[in-house]
Design a protein around this motif. Structure first.
Motif, PDB file in Angstrom:
ATOM      1  N   SER A 139     -81.176  21.582 -69.550  1.00  0.00           N
ATOM      2  CA  SER A 139     -80.966  22.549 -70.637  1.00  0.00           C
ATOM      3  C   SER A 139     -82.038  22.395 -71.712  1.00  0.00           C
ATOM      4  CB  SER A 139     -79.587  22.368 -71.254  1.00  0.00           C
ATOM      5  OG  SER A 139     -79.549  21.168 -71.989  1.00  0.00           O
ATOM      6  N   ASP A 140     -82.212  23.460 -72.517  1.00  0.00           N
ATOM      7  CA  ASP A 140     -83.247  23.424 -73.553  1.00  0.00           C
ATOM      8  C   ASP A 140     -82.688  23.032 -74.925  1.00  0.00           C
ATOM      9  OD1 ASP A 140     -81.840  25.733 -73.852  1.00  0.00           O
ATOM     10  OD2 ASP A 140     -83.548  27.093 -73.632  1.00  0.00           O
ATOM     11  N   LEU A 141     -81.640  22.199 -74.912  1.00  0.00           N
ATOM     12  CA  LEU A 141     -81.061  21.719 -76.171  1.00  0.00           C
ATOM     13  C   LEU A 141     -81.933  20.591 -76.738  1.00  0.00           C
ATOM     14  CD1 LEU A 141     -77.300  21.489 -75.122  1.00  0.00           C
ATOM     15  CD2 LEU A 141     -78.289  23.159 -76.668  1.00  0.00           C
ATOM     16  N   PRO A 142     -81.948  20.418 -78.071  1.00  0.00           N
ATOM     17  CA  PRO A 142     -82.732  19.321 -78.658  1.00  0.00           C
ATOM     18  C   PRO A 142     -82.243  17.961 -78.149  1.00  0.00           C
ATOM     19  CG  PRO A 142     -81.894  20.784 -80.365  1.00  0.00           C
ATOM     20  CD  PRO A 142     -81.274  21.220 -79.082  1.00  0.00           C
ATOM     21  N   TYR A 143     -83.139  16.988 -78.123  1.00  0.00           N
ATOM     22  CA  TYR A 143     -82.829  15.661 -77.592  1.00  0.00           C
ATOM     23  C   TYR A 143     -81.613  15.040 -78.277  1.00  0.00           C
ATOM     24  CZ  TYR A 143     -83.135  10.683 -76.647  1.00  0.00           C
ATOM     25  OH  TYR A 143     -82.823   9.388 -76.303  1.00  0.00           O
ATOM     26  N   ALA A 144     -81.545  15.148 -79.613  1.00  0.00           N
ATOM     27  CA  ALA A 144     -80.441  14.539 -80.373  1.00  0.00           C
ATOM     28  C   ALA A 144     -79.090  15.124 -79.941  1.00  0.00           C
ATOM     29  CB  ALA A 144     -80.642  14.756 -81.864  1.00  0.00           C
ATOM     30  N   VAL A 145     -79.060  16.440 -79.718  1.00  0.00           N
ATOM     31  CA  VAL A 145     -77.821  17.113 -79.300  1.00  0.00           C
ATOM     32  C   VAL A 145     -77.447  16.654 -77.891  1.00  0.00           C
ATOM     33  CG1 VAL A 145     -76.719  19.348 -78.833  1.00  0.00           C
ATOM     34  CG2 VAL A 145     -78.247  19.096 -80.788  1.00  0.00           C
ATOM     35  N   LYS A 146     -78.439  16.546 -77.017  1.00  0.00           N
ATOM     36  CA  LYS A 146     -78.194  16.086 -75.647  1.00  0.00           C
ATOM     37  C   LYS A 146     -77.602  14.681 -75.652  1.00  0.00           C
ATOM     38  CE  LYS A 146     -81.790  18.597 -73.124  1.00  0.00           C
ATOM     39  NZ  LYS A 146     -82.984  18.444 -72.303  1.00  0.00           N
ATOM     40  N   ARG A 147     -78.160  13.828 -76.512  1.00  0.00           N
ATOM     41  CA  ARG A 147     -77.701  12.435 -76.603  1.00  0.00           C
ATOM     42  C   ARG A 147     -76.240  12.382 -77.071  1.00  0.00           C
ATOM     43  NH1 ARG A 147     -81.062  10.060 -80.419  1.00  0.00           N
ATOM     44  NH2 ARG A 147     -79.282   9.783 -81.780  1.00  0.00           N
ATOM     45  N   ARG A 148     -75.920  13.176 -78.109  1.00  0.00           N
ATOM     46  CA  ARG A 148     -74.540  13.197 -78.615  1.00  0.00           C
ATOM     47  C   ARG A 148     -73.584  13.793 -77.580  1.00  0.00           C
ATOM     48  NH1 ARG A 148     -77.129  14.373 -83.661  1.00  0.00           N
ATOM     49  NH2 ARG A 148     -76.836  16.604 -83.388  1.00  0.00           N
ATOM     50  N   ALA A 149     -74.046  14.822 -76.856  1.00  0.00           N
ATOM     51  CA  ALA A 149     -73.219  15.465 -75.825  1.00  0.00           C
ATOM     52  C   ALA A 149     -72.927  14.467 -74.702  1.00  0.00           C
ATOM     53  CB  ALA A 149     -73.903  16.707 -75.274  1.00  0.00           C
ATOM     54  N   ALA A 150     -73.934  13.702 -74.325  1.00  0.00           N
ATOM     55  CA  ALA A 150     -73.772  12.701 -73.273  1.00  0.00           C
ATOM     56  C   ALA A 150     -72.742  11.655 -73.698  1.00  0.00           C
ATOM     57  CB  ALA A 150     -75.108  12.024 -72.969  1.00  0.00           C
ATOM     58  N   GLN A 151     -72.804  11.269 -74.963  1.00  0.00           N
ATOM     59  CA  GLN A 151     -71.860  10.302 -75.532  1.00  0.00           C
ATOM     60  C   GLN A 151     -70.435  10.857 -75.476  1.00  0.00           C
ATOM     61  OE1 GLN A 151     -73.177   7.337 -77.369  1.00  0.00           O
ATOM     62  NE2 GLN A 151     -71.096   6.632 -77.065  1.00  0.00           N
ATOM     63  N   LEU A 152     -70.288  12.127 -75.892  1.00  0.00           N
ATOM     64  CA  LEU A 152     -68.979  12.774 -75.915  1.00  0.00           C
ATOM     65  C   LEU A 152     -68.418  13.001 -74.513  1.00  0.00           C
ATOM     66  CD1 LEU A 152     -69.510  15.484 -78.679  1.00  0.00           C
ATOM     67  CD2 LEU A 152     -67.837  13.658 -78.780  1.00  0.00           C
ATOM     68  N   ALA A 153     -69.300  13.330 -73.574  1.00  0.00           N
ATOM     69  CA  ALA A 153     -68.857  13.635 -72.209  1.00  0.00           C
ATOM     70  C   ALA A 153     -68.293  12.388 -71.535  1.00  0.00           C
ATOM     71  CB  ALA A 153     -70.000  14.207 -71.393  1.00  0.00           C
ATOM     72  N   GLY A 154     -68.869  11.238 -71.847  1.00  0.00           N
ATOM     73  CA  GLY A 154     -68.369   9.977 -71.290  1.00  0.00           C
ATOM     74  C   GLY A 154     -68.371   9.980 -69.780  1.00  0.00           C
ATOM     75  N   GLN A 155     -67.164   9.814 -69.189  1.00  0.00           N
ATOM     76  CA  GLN A 155     -66.994   9.734 -67.732  1.00  0.00           C
ATOM     77  C   GLN A 155     -67.339  11.034 -67.018  1.00  0.00           C
ATOM     78  OE1 GLN A 155     -64.055   7.167 -65.949  1.00  0.00           O
ATOM     79  NE2 GLN A 155     -65.930   6.174 -66.570  1.00  0.00           N
ATOM     80  N   ARG A 156     -67.311  12.141 -67.771  1.00  0.00           N
ATOM     81  CA  ARG A 156     -67.565  13.444 -67.151  1.00  0.00           C
ATOM     82  C   ARG A 156     -69.054  13.693 -66.925  1.00  0.00           C
ATOM     83  NH1 ARG A 156     -63.942  16.456 -71.544  1.00  0.00           N
ATOM     84  NH2 ARG A 156     -65.152  15.009 -72.783  1.00  0.00           N
ATOM     85  N   LEU A 157     -69.899  12.747 -67.344  1.00  0.00           N
ATOM     86  CA  LEU A 157     -71.346  12.872 -67.157  1.00  0.00           C
ATOM     87  C   LEU A 157     -71.768  12.083 -65.926  1.00  0.00           C
ATOM     88  CD1 LEU A 157     -73.919  13.997 -68.778  1.00  0.00           C
ATOM     89  CD2 LEU A 157     -74.218  11.639 -69.461  1.00  0.00           C
ATOM     90  N   THR A 158     -72.495  12.740 -65.017  1.00  0.00           N
ATOM     91  CA  THR A 158     -72.954  12.040 -63.810  1.00  0.00           C
ATOM     92  C   THR A 158     -74.239  11.278 -64.113  1.00  0.00           C
ATOM     93  OG1 THR A 158     -74.326  13.867 -63.051  1.00  0.00           O
ATOM     94  CG2 THR A 158     -72.015  13.881 -62.333  1.00  0.00           C
ATOM     95  N   LYS A 159     -74.641  10.446 -63.175  1.00  0.00           N
ATOM     96  CA  LYS A 159     -75.887   9.670 -63.334  1.00  0.00           C
ATOM     97  C   LYS A 159     -77.106  10.586 -63.474  1.00  0.00           C
ATOM     98  CE  LYS A 159     -74.482   5.428 -60.997  1.00  0.00           C
ATOM     99  NZ  LYS A 159     -73.196   5.796 -60.368  1.00  0.00           N
ATOM    100  N   ASP A 160     -77.013  11.792 -62.873  1.00  0.00           N
ATOM    101  CA  ASP A 160     -78.133  12.742 -62.916  1.00  0.00           C
ATOM    102  C   ASP A 160     -78.142  13.571 -64.194  1.00  0.00           C
ATOM    103  OD1 ASP A 160     -78.414  11.857 -60.258  1.00  0.00           O
ATOM    104  OD2 ASP A 160     -77.128  13.483 -59.542  1.00  0.00           O
ATOM    105  N   GLY A 161     -77.224  13.284 -65.114  1.00  0.00           N
ATOM    106  CA  GLY A 161     -77.188  14.012 -66.383  1.00  0.00           C
ATOM    107  C   GLY A 161     -76.517  15.377 -66.283  1.00  0.00           C
ATOM    108  N   VAL A 162     -75.511  15.481 -65.415  1.00  0.00           N
ATOM    109  CA  VAL A 162     -74.773  16.732 -65.260  1.00  0.00           C
ATOM    110  C   VAL A 162     -73.352  16.513 -65.769  1.00  0.00           C
ATOM    111  CG1 VAL A 162     -73.926  18.462 -63.605  1.00  0.00           C
ATOM    112  CG2 VAL A 162     -76.149  17.389 -63.257  1.00  0.00           C
ATOM    113  N   ILE A 163     -72.901  17.401 -66.668  1.00  0.00           N
ATOM    114  CA  ILE A 163     -71.524  17.320 -67.157  1.00  0.00           C
ATOM    115  C   ILE A 163     -70.643  18.088 -66.183  1.00  0.00           C
ATOM    116  CG2 ILE A 163     -69.923  17.951 -69.007  1.00  0.00           C
ATOM    117  CD1 ILE A 163     -72.223  17.634 -70.991  1.00  0.00           C
TER     118      ILE A 163
END
Length: 150
Positions: free
Chosen positions: A57-81
């Motif tokens: 996705s073309d989201l800013p890095y900071a937003v991606k980082r926070r989204a990854a944190q929030l997604a937790g277990q729902r985030l795969t190793k490949d960075g897919v929610i």
């Protein structure tokens, strides 16, 4: 077949704060839901597995980082929610539910955390603290055994 991959083709999904995601970053997979429902649940693929490629996705890095944190277990190793929606008995409602949950997660991630502002205690607060300490000291002194010079 029960499962169909369908990339979206619509306008961009607005997340507020000037951010939006492209529906092409979303993939929906329809699978059979678990739980009660009798024959319906065994025949119809109503559950939705929504995949959002966070890295692509073309989201800013900071937003991606926070989204990854929030997604937790729902985030795969490949960075897919991966969000699974099977609350409702229809595909449409489950699709909307999965979408709404993803958008809510990304909207939360879009809000930058507030910076901590360092403050100093006021002169009065310092005085109160010292006063309380002296008071406690006096109380403890009274509890002690009297010395010969008293």
């Amino acid at each position: 077949g029960a499962a169909k991959n369908r990339p979206m083709t619509e306008t961009r999904i607005d997340l507020g704060r000037g951010l939006a995601i492209s529906p092409t970053d979303l993939t929906e997979n329809f699978v059979r839901a678990t739980g009660p429902g009798g024959q319906n649940v065994n025949k119809v693929a109503t559950a939705v597995e929504l995949r959002f490629d966070l890295n692509a996705s073309d989201l800013p890095y900071a937003v991606k980082r926070r989204a990854a944190q929030l997604a937790g277990q729902r985030l795969t190793k490949d960075g897919v929610i991966v969000l699974r929606a099977e609350r409702f008995r229809t595909q449409e409602l489950n699709r909307a539910d999965a979408r709404a949950r993803l958008i809510a997660l990304l909207k939360t991630a879009a809000i930058p955390p507030k910076c901590r502002v360092a403050t100093k205690p006021s002169r009065a607060a310092k005085a109160r603290r010292v006063e309380a300490k002296t008071g406690r000291g006096k109380v403890k002194a009274l509890r002690r055994r009297p010395t010969k010079d008293d």
